[in-house]
Motif scaffolding. Structure first.
Motif, PDB file in Angstrom:
ATOM      1  N   ASN A 270       0.855  -1.175   0.000  1.00  0.00           N
ATOM      2  CA  ASN A 270       0.000   0.000   0.000  1.00  0.00           C
ATOM      3  C   ASN A 270       0.892   1.227   0.000  1.00  0.00           C
ATOM      4  O   ASN A 270       2.114   1.120   0.165  1.00  0.00           O
ATOM      5  CB  ASN A 270      -0.927   0.000   1.219  1.00  0.00           C
ATOM      6  N   CYS A 271       0.298   2.398  -0.181  1.00  0.00           N
ATOM      7  CA  CYS A 271       1.109   3.614  -0.148  1.00  0.00           C
ATOM      8  C   CYS A 271       1.573   3.888   1.274  1.00  0.00           C
ATOM      9  O   CYS A 271       0.956   3.457   2.249  1.00  0.00           O
ATOM     10  CB  CYS A 271       0.329   4.804  -0.710  1.00  0.00           C
ATOM     11  N   ASP A 272       2.674   4.611   1.398  1.00  0.00           N
ATOM     12  CA  ASP A 272       3.251   4.850   2.717  1.00  0.00           C
ATOM     13  C   ASP A 272       2.347   5.706   3.600  1.00  0.00           C
ATOM     14  O   ASP A 272       2.456   5.663   4.824  1.00  0.00           O
ATOM     15  CB  ASP A 272       4.645   5.478   2.608  1.00  0.00           C
ATOM     16  N   THR A 273       1.436   6.454   3.006  1.00  0.00           N
ATOM     17  CA  THR A 273       0.502   7.247   3.802  1.00  0.00           C
ATOM     18  C   THR A 273      -0.363   6.351   4.688  1.00  0.00           C
ATOM     19  O   THR A 273      -0.664   6.700   5.837  1.00  0.00           O
ATOM     20  CB  THR A 273      -0.411   8.078   2.884  1.00  0.00           C
ATOM     21  N   ILE A 274      -0.745   5.187   4.182  1.00  0.00           N
ATOM     22  CA  ILE A 274      -1.618   4.287   4.927  1.00  0.00           C
ATOM     23  C   ILE A 274      -0.914   3.709   6.145  1.00  0.00           C
ATOM     24  O   ILE A 274      -1.536   3.541   7.209  1.00  0.00           O
ATOM     25  CB  ILE A 274      -2.144   3.169   4.007  1.00  0.00           C
ATOM     26  N   ILE A 275       0.372   3.415   6.069  1.00  0.00           N
ATOM     27  CA  ILE A 275       1.043   2.892   7.259  1.00  0.00           C
ATOM     28  C   ILE A 275       1.259   3.997   8.282  1.00  0.00           C
ATOM     29  O   ILE A 275       1.283   3.741   9.491  1.00  0.00           O
ATOM     30  CB  ILE A 275       2.355   2.142   6.935  1.00  0.00           C
ATOM     31  N   GLY A 276       1.403   5.242   7.802  1.00  0.00           N
ATOM     32  CA  GLY A 276       1.450   6.363   8.742  1.00  0.00           C
ATOM     33  C   GLY A 276       0.132   6.499   9.475  1.00  0.00           C
ATOM     34  O   GLY A 276       0.098   6.734  10.691  1.00  0.00           O
ATOM     35  N   LEU A 277      -0.969   6.339   8.746  1.00  0.00           N
ATOM     36  CA  LEU A 277      -2.292   6.335   9.368  1.00  0.00           C
ATOM     37  C   LEU A 277      -2.395   5.230  10.407  1.00  0.00           C
ATOM     38  O   LEU A 277      -2.813   5.471  11.549  1.00  0.00           O
ATOM     39  CB  LEU A 277      -3.365   6.148   8.296  1.00  0.00           C
ATOM     40  N   ARG A 278      -2.013   4.030  10.027  1.00  0.00           N
ATOM     41  CA  ARG A 278      -2.171   2.882  10.936  1.00  0.00           C
ATOM     42  C   ARG A 278      -1.321   3.037  12.186  1.00  0.00           C
ATOM     43  O   ARG A 278      -1.715   2.599  13.278  1.00  0.00           O
ATOM     44  CB  ARG A 278      -1.793   1.582  10.193  1.00  0.00           C
ATOM     45  N   ALA A 279      -0.157   3.657  12.054  1.00  0.00           N
ATOM     46  CA  ALA A 279       0.723   3.845  13.208  1.00  0.00           C
ATOM     47  C   ALA A 279       0.181   4.875  14.194  1.00  0.00           C
ATOM     48  O   ALA A 279       0.545   4.866  15.373  1.00  0.00           O
ATOM     49  CB  ALA A 279       2.124   4.263  12.754  1.00  0.00           C
ATOM     50  N   GLY A 280      -0.712   5.746  13.723  1.00  0.00           N
ATOM     51  CA  GLY A 280      -1.171   6.835  14.563  1.00  0.00           C
ATOM     52  C   GLY A 280      -2.491   6.598  15.253  1.00  0.00           C
ATOM     53  O   GLY A 280      -2.966   7.468  15.992  1.00  0.00           O
ATOM     54  N   THR A 281      -3.120   5.443  15.016  1.00  0.00           N
ATOM     55  CA  THR A 281      -4.436   5.203  15.602  1.00  0.00           C
ATOM     56  C   THR A 281      -4.584   3.739  15.986  1.00  0.00           C
ATOM     57  O   THR A 281      -3.930   2.867  15.407  1.00  0.00           O
ATOM     58  CB  THR A 281      -5.551   5.592  14.596  1.00  0.00           C
ATOM     59  N   ASN A 282      -5.438   3.493  16.967  1.00  0.00           N
ATOM     60  CA  ASN A 282      -5.741   2.116  17.353  1.00  0.00           C
ATOM     61  C   ASN A 282      -6.858   1.522  16.507  1.00  0.00           C
ATOM     62  O   ASN A 282      -7.226   0.363  16.690  1.00  0.00           O
ATOM     63  CB  ASN A 282      -6.129   2.036  18.837  1.00  0.00           C
ATOM     64  N   HIS A 283      -7.383   2.317  15.578  1.00  0.00           N
ATOM     65  CA  HIS A 283      -8.403   1.833  14.654  1.00  0.00           C
ATOM     66  C   HIS A 283      -7.743   1.350  13.370  1.00  0.00           C
ATOM     67  O   HIS A 283      -6.640   1.775  13.029  1.00  0.00           O
ATOM     68  CB  HIS A 283      -9.398   2.943  14.317  1.00  0.00           C
ATOM     69  N   SER A 284      -8.429   0.499  12.654  1.00  0.00           N
ATOM     70  CA  SER A 284      -7.929   0.054  11.357  1.00  0.00           C
ATOM     71  C   SER A 284      -8.383   0.996  10.238  1.00  0.00           C
ATOM     72  O   SER A 284      -8.137   0.725   9.062  1.00  0.00           O
ATOM     73  CB  SER A 284      -8.415  -1.370  11.057  1.00  0.00           C
ATOM     74  N   TYR A 285      -9.022   2.100  10.602  1.00  0.00           N
ATOM     75  CA  TYR A 285      -9.530   3.053   9.623  1.00  0.00           C
ATOM     76  C   TYR A 285      -9.273   4.464  10.119  1.00  0.00           C
ATOM     77  O   TYR A 285      -8.964   4.697  11.297  1.00  0.00           O
ATOM     78  CB  TYR A 285     -11.018   2.834   9.365  1.00  0.00           C
ATOM     79  N   GLY A 286      -9.408   5.438   9.215  1.00  0.00           N
ATOM     80  CA  GLY A 286      -9.172   6.836   9.559  1.00  0.00           C
ATOM     81  C   GLY A 286      -8.618   7.572   8.357  1.00  0.00           C
ATOM     82  O   GLY A 286      -8.684   7.095   7.221  1.00  0.00           O
ATOM     83  N   VAL A 287      -8.049   8.743   8.609  1.00  0.00           N
ATOM     84  CA  VAL A 287      -7.479   9.588   7.559  1.00  0.00           C
ATOM     85  C   VAL A 287      -6.079   9.996   7.977  1.00  0.00           C
ATOM     86  O   VAL A 287      -5.828  10.247   9.165  1.00  0.00           O
ATOM     87  CB  VAL A 287      -8.354  10.846   7.320  1.00  0.00           C
ATOM     88  N   ALA A 288      -5.162  10.046   7.014  1.00  0.00           N
ATOM     89  CA  ALA A 288      -3.801  10.492   7.289  1.00  0.00           C
ATOM     90  C   ALA A 288      -3.437  11.649   6.376  1.00  0.00           C
ATOM     91  O   ALA A 288      -3.772  11.641   5.182  1.00  0.00           O
ATOM     92  CB  ALA A 288      -2.810   9.347   7.103  1.00  0.00           C
TER      93      ALA A 288
END
Length: 329
Positions: free
Chosen positions: A99-117
């Motif tokens: 996936n794009c690196d933005t998505i792993i930044g999103l995942r690292a910043g939240t305890n949810h599997s969804y959100g916006v980065a």
């Protein structure tokens, strides 16, 4: 015992992190460019090198890894994936996701599997995942394709603001003295002529001068940072609306050096205003751990694991990648 490998491949650095299913760090690796759009052969070699170092530290073989998750700069369009999948398979990975690196930044910043980065580092990017698992990326393709800002563009804004103040098209700005000191010129005329005559480029780190000037209430710097925040706010709103997340509760994760270092709300303020309108239940959070951690969590989830509170807490304790130390398996 299950093992998971996360890869964060950016334009200048590639990080690898290997853990067991409980999130204990077993190995790490670091190399150069991991963006195939810059140099595909170089990216492949650097991804291989970082992964090999992490495996060697852990005393594991590639086939021991249950799942590898690659968060890669340049993984933007289907045309990119047609290059990346053969590249990763050629490195010997069979159980993997990209996936794009933005998505792993999103995942690292939240305890949810969804959100916006939102990322604002050398460049800008925005992406999201809704509770149904649908992804959307907005931007990340440069100014011509709708983007604004990041260090690789704000450095030019600094330079041109100094030139415009010198030639009378802009009000005086503290950026003038700051830029002259940084680059070692006695005056703007000398700077102008030297750059014109020798085709010089403005260093990316000149963007940080905006924060120094803004802290002294410089109107020009404040306007540039406000513009950056408004553009990122528009990107966040676009992702929210495209994914139908207006009524969801989720985190908007801010990542990248211009959002996580130096900003005192000059960029964040307009983002918060835009998100409040687009998704009133959303929260703004600043990424405080390395994106590669999000790649590991994504690898775990792709393998069917539910990440425990203990694993979150254990891995969030690693604030800086270079401080990650190998632990006992």
């Amino acid at each position: 015992m299950a093992y998971y490998l996360g890869i964060d491949g950016g334009g200048s650095k590639t990080y690898a992190l290997l853990t067991n299913e409980s999130g204990h760090v077993l190995g790490k690796g670091k190399s150069g460019n991991g963006n195939h759009q810059i140099n595909a052969a170089q990216a492949a070699n650097n991804i291989r090198s970082a992964a090999a170092d992490a495996l060697a530290q852990a005393g594991l073989r590639q086939e021991d890894v249950n799942h590898a998750y690659f968060g890669l700069a340049g993984a933007d369009r289907e045309a990119d994936y047609q290059i990346l999948h053969p590249m990763i398979r050629a490195l010997g990975f069979n159980h993997y996701s990209i996936n794009c690196d933005t998505i792993i930044g999103l995942r690292a910043g939240t305890n949810h599997s969804y959100g916006v980065a939102l990322i604002c580092g050398t460049g800008t990017n925005s992406a999201g995942r809704n509770p149904q698992g649908v992804h959307y990326q907005c931007g990340g393709f440069d100014y011509m394709y709708g983007d604004f800002g990041g260090g690789g563009a704000l450095n030019i804004e600094v330079f041109r603001s100094v030139i415009r103040a010198w030639d009378g098209r802009e009000q005086p700005t503290l950026l003038t003295g700051l830029l002259l000191d940084m680059l070692g010129y006695k005056d703007v005329e000398t700077l102008f002529n030297d750059f014109q005559d020798h085709g010089r480029s403005v260093p990316v780190h000149a963007a940080k001068l905006l924060f120094e000037a803004a802290a002294l209430n410089d109107a020009v710097a404040l306007e540039i940072l406000r513009h950056q925040g408004e553009e990122l706010g528009k990107s966040a709103s676009a992702v929210v609306h495209r994914l139908g997340m207006e009524n969801d509760t989720f985190d908007v994760v801010l990542a990248g050096s211009l959002l996580t270092r130096g900003d005192r709300g000059w960029i964040r303020g307009p983002i918060e205003q835009a998100v409040k309108v687009a998704a009133p239940l959303a929260s703004i959070v600043t990424l405080s751990t390395e994106p590669v951690v999000g790649a590991v969590w994504s690898a775990m989830e792709e393998d069917g694991l539910t990440i425990s509170t203990e694993t979150y807490e254990r891995m969030r304790s690693y604030q800086e990648y270079d401080q990650i130390k190998q632990t006992t398996r």
